[in-house]
Design a protein around this motif. Structure first.
Motif, PDB file in Angstrom:
ATOM      1  N   LYS A  91       0.858  -1.174   0.000  1.00  0.00           N
ATOM      2  CA  LYS A  91       0.000   0.000   0.000  1.00  0.00           C
ATOM      3  C   LYS A  91       0.895   1.226   0.000  1.00  0.00           C
ATOM      4  O   LYS A  91       1.825   1.315   0.814  1.00  0.00           O
ATOM      5  CB  LYS A  91      -0.914  -0.011   1.226  1.00  0.00           C
ATOM      6  CG  LYS A  91      -1.973   1.087   1.229  1.00  0.00           C
ATOM      7  CD  LYS A  91      -2.934   0.882   2.391  1.00  0.00           C
ATOM      8  CE  LYS A  91      -4.000   1.963   2.436  1.00  0.00           C
ATOM      9  NZ  LYS A  91      -4.951   1.769   3.555  1.00  0.00           N
ATOM     10  N   TRP A  93       1.724   5.586  -0.529  1.00  0.00           N
ATOM     11  CA  TRP A  93       1.330   6.989  -0.442  1.00  0.00           C
ATOM     12  C   TRP A  93       2.467   7.828  -1.014  1.00  0.00           C
ATOM     13  O   TRP A  93       3.624   7.698  -0.593  1.00  0.00           O
ATOM     14  CB  TRP A  93       1.093   7.414   1.002  1.00  0.00           C
ATOM     15  CG  TRP A  93      -0.040   6.746   1.716  1.00  0.00           C
ATOM     16  CD1 TRP A  93      -1.304   7.220   1.881  1.00  0.00           C
ATOM     17  CD2 TRP A  93      -0.006   5.483   2.398  1.00  0.00           C
ATOM     18  NE1 TRP A  93      -2.054   6.340   2.615  1.00  0.00           N
ATOM     19  CE2 TRP A  93      -1.283   5.259   2.945  1.00  0.00           C
ATOM     20  CE3 TRP A  93       0.991   4.514   2.585  1.00  0.00           C
ATOM     21  CZ2 TRP A  93      -1.599   4.117   3.662  1.00  0.00           C
ATOM     22  CZ3 TRP A  93       0.675   3.368   3.295  1.00  0.00           C
ATOM     23  CH2 TRP A  93      -0.617   3.188   3.843  1.00  0.00           C
ATOM     24  N   LYS A 155      -4.521   4.453   7.673  1.00  0.00           N
ATOM     25  CA  LYS A 155      -5.247   5.462   6.917  1.00  0.00           C
ATOM     26  C   LYS A 155      -4.337   6.288   6.018  1.00  0.00           C
ATOM     27  O   LYS A 155      -4.659   6.552   4.864  1.00  0.00           O
ATOM     28  CB  LYS A 155      -6.002   6.395   7.880  1.00  0.00           C
ATOM     29  CG  LYS A 155      -7.049   5.690   8.729  1.00  0.00           C
ATOM     30  CD  LYS A 155      -8.126   5.063   7.859  1.00  0.00           C
ATOM     31  CE  LYS A 155      -9.218   4.430   8.707  1.00  0.00           C
ATOM     32  NZ  LYS A 155     -10.264   3.792   7.885  1.00  0.00           N
ATOM     33  N   LYS A 156      -3.201   6.719   6.544  1.00  0.00           N
ATOM     34  CA  LYS A 156      -2.365   7.614   5.745  1.00  0.00           C
ATOM     35  C   LYS A 156      -0.946   7.662   6.297  1.00  0.00           C
ATOM     36  O   LYS A 156      -0.745   7.733   7.520  1.00  0.00           O
ATOM     37  CB  LYS A 156      -2.959   9.028   5.746  1.00  0.00           C
ATOM     38  CG  LYS A 156      -2.383   9.968   4.700  1.00  0.00           C
ATOM     39  CD  LYS A 156      -3.226  11.229   4.614  1.00  0.00           C
ATOM     40  CE  LYS A 156      -2.790  12.089   3.437  1.00  0.00           C
ATOM     41  NZ  LYS A 156      -3.640  13.292   3.279  1.00  0.00           N
ATOM     42  N   LYS A 262     -13.977  14.747   2.219  1.00  0.00           N
ATOM     43  CA  LYS A 262     -12.623  14.727   2.758  1.00  0.00           C
ATOM     44  C   LYS A 262     -12.033  16.129   2.812  1.00  0.00           C
ATOM     45  O   LYS A 262     -12.461  17.043   2.096  1.00  0.00           O
ATOM     46  CB  LYS A 262     -11.728  13.838   1.886  1.00  0.00           C
ATOM     47  CG  LYS A 262     -12.080  12.354   1.928  1.00  0.00           C
ATOM     48  CD  LYS A 262     -11.804  11.744   3.288  1.00  0.00           C
ATOM     49  CE  LYS A 262     -12.179  10.272   3.343  1.00  0.00           C
ATOM     50  NZ  LYS A 262     -11.304   9.426   2.517  1.00  0.00           N
ATOM     51  N   VAL A 320      -4.856  10.113  -1.768  1.00  0.00           N
ATOM     52  CA  VAL A 320      -4.328   9.427  -0.595  1.00  0.00           C
ATOM     53  C   VAL A 320      -2.986   9.993  -0.167  1.00  0.00           C
ATOM     54  O   VAL A 320      -2.554   9.840   0.972  1.00  0.00           O
ATOM     55  CB  VAL A 320      -4.185   7.914  -0.851  1.00  0.00           C
ATOM     56  CG1 VAL A 320      -5.531   7.288  -1.136  1.00  0.00           C
ATOM     57  CG2 VAL A 320      -3.208   7.644  -2.004  1.00  0.00           C
ATOM     58  N   ASP A 341      -9.605   8.188  -2.870  1.00  0.00           N
ATOM     59  CA  ASP A 341      -9.014   8.040  -1.537  1.00  0.00           C
ATOM     60  C   ASP A 341      -9.902   7.208  -0.624  1.00  0.00           C
ATOM     61  O   ASP A 341      -9.809   7.294   0.591  1.00  0.00           O
ATOM     62  CB  ASP A 341      -8.739   9.405  -0.901  1.00  0.00           C
ATOM     63  CG  ASP A 341      -9.987  10.264  -0.785  1.00  0.00           C
ATOM     64  OD1 ASP A 341     -11.072   9.800  -1.206  1.00  0.00           O
ATOM     65  OD2 ASP A 341      -9.894  11.400  -0.290  1.00  0.00           O
ATOM     66  N   PHE A 343     -10.217   3.695   0.266  1.00  0.00           N
ATOM     67  CA  PHE A 343      -9.697   2.329   0.220  1.00  0.00           C
ATOM     68  C   PHE A 343     -10.797   1.299   0.473  1.00  0.00           C
ATOM     69  O   PHE A 343     -10.775   0.199  -0.064  1.00  0.00           O
ATOM     70  CB  PHE A 343      -8.599   2.151   1.261  1.00  0.00           C
ATOM     71  CG  PHE A 343      -7.313   2.852   0.903  1.00  0.00           C
ATOM     72  CD1 PHE A 343      -6.560   2.458  -0.181  1.00  0.00           C
ATOM     73  CD2 PHE A 343      -6.863   3.905   1.673  1.00  0.00           C
ATOM     74  CE1 PHE A 343      -5.379   3.094  -0.501  1.00  0.00           C
ATOM     75  CE2 PHE A 343      -5.688   4.548   1.363  1.00  0.00           C
ATOM     76  CZ  PHE A 343      -4.938   4.147   0.263  1.00  0.00           C
ATOM     77  N   THR A 382      -4.693   2.586  -4.325  1.00  0.00           N
ATOM     78  CA  THR A 382      -5.167   3.495  -5.352  1.00  0.00           C
ATOM     79  C   THR A 382      -3.991   4.242  -5.965  1.00  0.00           C
ATOM     80  O   THR A 382      -2.915   4.314  -5.373  1.00  0.00           O
ATOM     81  CB  THR A 382      -6.155   4.523  -4.767  1.00  0.00           C
ATOM     82  OG1 THR A 382      -5.435   5.415  -3.921  1.00  0.00           O
ATOM     83  CG2 THR A 382      -7.243   3.834  -3.979  1.00  0.00           C
ATOM     84  N   THR A 384      -1.422   7.142  -6.789  1.00  0.00           N
ATOM     85  CA  THR A 384      -0.950   8.172  -5.867  1.00  0.00           C
ATOM     86  C   THR A 384       0.058   9.074  -6.556  1.00  0.00           C
ATOM     87  O   THR A 384       0.894   8.613  -7.334  1.00  0.00           O
ATOM     88  CB  THR A 384      -0.337   7.529  -4.602  1.00  0.00           C
ATOM     89  OG1 THR A 384       0.033   8.545  -3.672  1.00  0.00           O
ATOM     90  CG2 THR A 384       0.889   6.690  -4.930  1.00  0.00           C
TER      91      THR A 384
END
Length: 403
Positions: A91, A93, A155-156, A262, A320, A341, A343, A382, A384
């Motif tokens: 995953k 970012w 989450k991030k 968001k 994200v 963003d 997931f 996703t 990025t």
């Protein structure tokens, strides 16, 4: 010097020309012109910083033995293919420092430069405080747990520069309610004291001029001194802005309160901006799957400490990743490039074939697709944005903004 012999231009003049280049493509082409231009590019590559981000697209898991990953360049609408087995199944970012922050299925955490293949290792995600909260929907199967951990719990990841050549990672986790950080060489993650009672959900974190700001769901802000992230214990955050944001009337407030929309923080031209993303259900047949219908952008007035809605701004990139602001001739201003963003909705969107990704013009209130390929979804990662760099350096941007 011959009239058209640019190879004999003084090195300082060539360097000044090269520093004006906006994209990594142009910088590479510049270095390939001749020996003198190549020499100049070698001398300044530690100072030069591209402005246009690239989009790391989702991985293709079928018939892809070499782990090829596509990267999209919005300045020329071209895709590049890179063999990136290092991030396969992870995953990811993006960031504006050239790094991709990633967590793989072994729960290893790294910063990775997809251009140079450089990497920095961080403590395992297994050492994040309170990492295994009780959840009756997660059984004891380890693979199910890892999938849940990556898809829903993490989450991030935010990359912060705390000194000239030192980076730390902040992680927002567990329903946007917890925050922790780690440095290279640490054995575990350190909890950050977060203030409760703001409306609860922490949406974004960013660094600016020696301070770290955290944004909550009601648009309130708290901050720390960035030097606090170089130790192992943090002081409590300080309040900066507590008043709630006046929402745009053209969108219903209820979906925002329930967390469908968001919020993002971004530095732009020495200002601190808040980007508010509005979402609505795609259709009556899919009421729990949302798509972006609009944006509002707000500038923080540091004197009055309030958010002011604006319509003129540089090109913004949200998703994200850490939000980015770009002033480039190849990109249209007052537009927002957005990627999915959510997931939690990856599998559903894959089946529907309708990604929440495109460009939104803040003045015309119109949106359109900027990429038509089908490699936009993986199991839980996703696309990025990241700003590519040949050599990892920090930003030297400064402004007068202070808490």
């Amino acid at each position: 010097m011959a009239a058209n012999d640019w190879s004999t231009l003084p090195l300082d003049l060539l360097g000044a020309i090269a520093m004006k280049l906006e994209t990594l493509d142009d910088f590479i082409y510049f270095s390939a012109v001749c020996h003198s231009w190549n020499r100049v590019s070698s001398l300044i590559k530690h100072q030069w910083r591209p402005t246009v981000p690239w989009l790391l697209l989702a991985e293709n898991t079928s018939n892809n033995p070499h782990c090829v990953r596509k990267i999209f360049n919005p300045s020329n609408n071209k895709c590049y293919k890179l063999n990136l087995p290092e991030i396969f199944g992870a995953k990811c970012w993006g960031s504006d420092y050239g790094w991709i922050a990633m967590v793989d299925r072994k729960l290893d955490v790294r910063l990775f430069n997809p251009i140079t293949k450089a990497e920095i290792r961080f403590p395992s995600a297994e050492t994040i405080p309170n990492r295994r909260p009780y959840d009756e929907e997660v059984d004891e199967d380890e693979e199910d747990y890892i999938s849940w951990f990556l898809e829903l719990y993490m989450k991030k990841l935010i990359v912060l520069k705390v000194s000239q050549n030192e980076f730390v990672i902040l992680v927002i986790y567990h329903s946007f309610g917890h925050l922790a950080f780690a440095k290279p060489g640490d054995k575990s993650w350190t909890s950050v004291f977060v203030k409760k009672g703001h409306g609860c959900r922490m949406f974004d974190v960013m660094a600016m001029n020696g301070y770290v700001f955290a944004l909550y769901s009601n648009a309130s802000l708290v901050y720390w001194n960035i030097e606090d992230f170089q130790g192992y214990e943090l002081v409590k955050p300080m309040d900066y802005l507590s008043s709630e944001l006046q929402m745009s009337r053209k969108y219903h407030l209820l979906p925002f309160i329930h967390g469908i929309s968001k919020l993002y923080l971004v530095e732009s031209d020495c200002d601190l901006l808040l980007v508010l993303r509005f979402k609505e259900s795609m259709s009556d047949d899919h009421p729990d799957i949302y798509e972006t219908v609009g944006f509002s952008v707000y500038r923080l007035d540091p004197k009055d400490r309030r958010w002011e809605e604006i319509k003129d701004h540089a090109t913004l990139f949200v998703g994200v990743h850490s939000a980015m602001s770009v002033s480039a001739k190849s990109l249209q201003p007052n537009c927002i490039y957005f990627t999915d963003d959510e997931f939690e909705q990856c599998k559903s969107r894959t089946e529907l074939g309708q990604p929440d990704m495109g460009v939104y013009d803040i003045k015309c209130e119109e949106k359109w697709r900027f990429y038509e390929g089908d490699d936009i979804r993986s199991a839980y990662c996703t696309p990025t944005w990241f700003i590519p760099q040949l050599q990892i350096i920090g930003s030297d941007r400064q402004s007068n903004f202070r808490p």
